[in-house]
Design an enzyme around this catalytic site. Sequence first.
Site, PDB file in Angstrom:
ATOM      1  N   ARG A 223      31.516  65.909  41.165  1.00  0.00           N
ATOM      2  CA  ARG A 223      31.573  64.815  40.183  1.00  0.00           C
ATOM      3  C   ARG A 223      32.903  64.066  40.262  1.00  0.00           C
ATOM      4  NH1 ARG A 223      28.499  67.631  35.092  1.00  0.00           N
ATOM      5  NH2 ARG A 223      26.432  66.961  35.728  1.00  0.00           N
TER       6      ARG A 223
ATOM      7  N   LYS B  91       7.723  73.484  32.472  1.00  0.00           N
ATOM      8  CA  LYS B  91       6.940  73.183  31.270  1.00  0.00           C
ATOM      9  C   LYS B  91       6.400  71.773  31.209  1.00  0.00           C
ATOM     10  CE  LYS B  91       8.665  76.481  27.977  1.00  0.00           C
ATOM     11  NZ  LYS B  91       9.539  76.699  26.829  1.00  0.00           N
TER      12      LYS B  91
ATOM     13  N   GLY C 296      18.536  68.029  37.882  1.00  0.00           N
ATOM     14  CA  GLY C 296      18.826  69.472  37.871  1.00  0.00           C
ATOM     15  C   GLY C 296      18.351  70.249  39.072  1.00  0.00           C
TER      16      GLY C 296
ATOM     17  N   GLY D  49      19.896  64.531  32.819  1.00  0.00           N
ATOM     18  CA  GLY D  49      19.230  63.945  31.651  1.00  0.00           C
ATOM     19  C   GLY D  49      19.127  62.431  31.743  1.00  0.00           C
TER      20      GLY D  49
END
Length: 420
Positions: free
Chosen positions: A35, A221, A377, A400
């Site tokens: 990063r 999920k 991710g 996100g």
Amino acid sequence: MQTIDNFNFAGKKAFVRVDFNVPLDENFNITDDNRIRAALPTLKKILSDGGSVIIGSHLGRPKGVTDKFSLKHILGHVSELLGVDVQFTNDCISEEAASKAAALQPGEALLLENLRFYAEEEGKPRGLAEDATEEEKKAAKAAIKESQKEFTKTLASYADCYVNDAFGTAHRAHASTALIAEYFDSNNKMFGYLMEKEVKAVEKVMNDIARPFTAIMGGSKVSSKIDIIENLLNKVDNLIITGGMTYTFTKAEGGHIGNSLCEDDKLELAHELREKAKAKGVNLVIAVDSKVADKFANDANTKICDVNEIPDGWMGLDIGPKTEALYADFIKNSKTILWNGPTGVFEFDNFSHGSQAVGEAIAEATKNGAFSLVGGGDSVACVNKFGLADKVSYVSTGGGALLEAIEGKVLPGIKAIRGY
Ligand code: AMP
């Protein structure tokens, strides 16, 4: 819209919001400095133009001043990578911060302490009693919004221009990621190079689509990916739904899933999504075979079986060879590819083959001219694990933020600069 390439920073002070939220070990050594490296082109361009930089970032999720989350731990490494002795101020809105910023000379850099040491950065009240009444909560919210204005104004006062290079926090309407932009006119605020690349990559899969477009959505999920799946149904030609989500979809159609992961309260939704896909002319692609295990472990006994006929006591932990071939066929015939989420429990080597096969098919399609975006991710961990990161078009740095962009949401950090 102003661009970093067109802007001459000579003699100017730039407030640069970066995402230096890097992982540290217990001795405060940086375990992955990607990063920081990702923001270097932006910082270097400003300094080499003859400008100076005030660098703002968050680190972790502190709820106040916390030594563990101090950016002082990374100062030495930032200096080393930037090739400049970066100054530091241990309070981002102190008089010291203001005077150090004011004294910056061309080519100099100042790193501000963790912006999230102040609740004003996020604009959410902290330390509210658990039994606080609705009234009290409302008052605390109003108070923090008010003090957030002062906080933002102070940060803005340090600089002549604002550069946002923190895609990882672009989905947050925080003081330094979005609100601060109001204090600069459109000629004096811009994306950094990293942000430009991320925005362009998202644009290519959301709006500027070369067809056929295949999205591969994996992970565990359905519930966490519903909005993304719904939005993608309006964009893609082929939607591969894979990973743990597979079994909710196959059970919904009467398949036998043994002990595989399933969200029983999402069966109806899974069926509806299939119907929606049909109505929109989207190929919704689900596994046909599974690599099943008799326990959730790398050393489990395994076998390959039809995805609809998983015996009791067995669970699907990866796709089988027929499914690998099926997915690869769609992927290799695509011109735009988006990948989020593994096809199985890739953390266990015995159940990583499907994810590797998907990664390799994407690499091949990319070699043949497709645009491929990998992000969110675990799929980044996947391409890194299989050494494929430089064989896809773009690996997003935003987890996100990327997912919200794919959901079709307007990201506050992007809107604050380009207006939409
Ligand atoms: P997510 O965070 O929702 O993207 O899910 C990623 C996680 O899903 C990874 O940790 C995988 O191990 C897990 N996963 C993928 N496939 C399966 C599966 N068939 N059963 C259980 N977990 C899975």
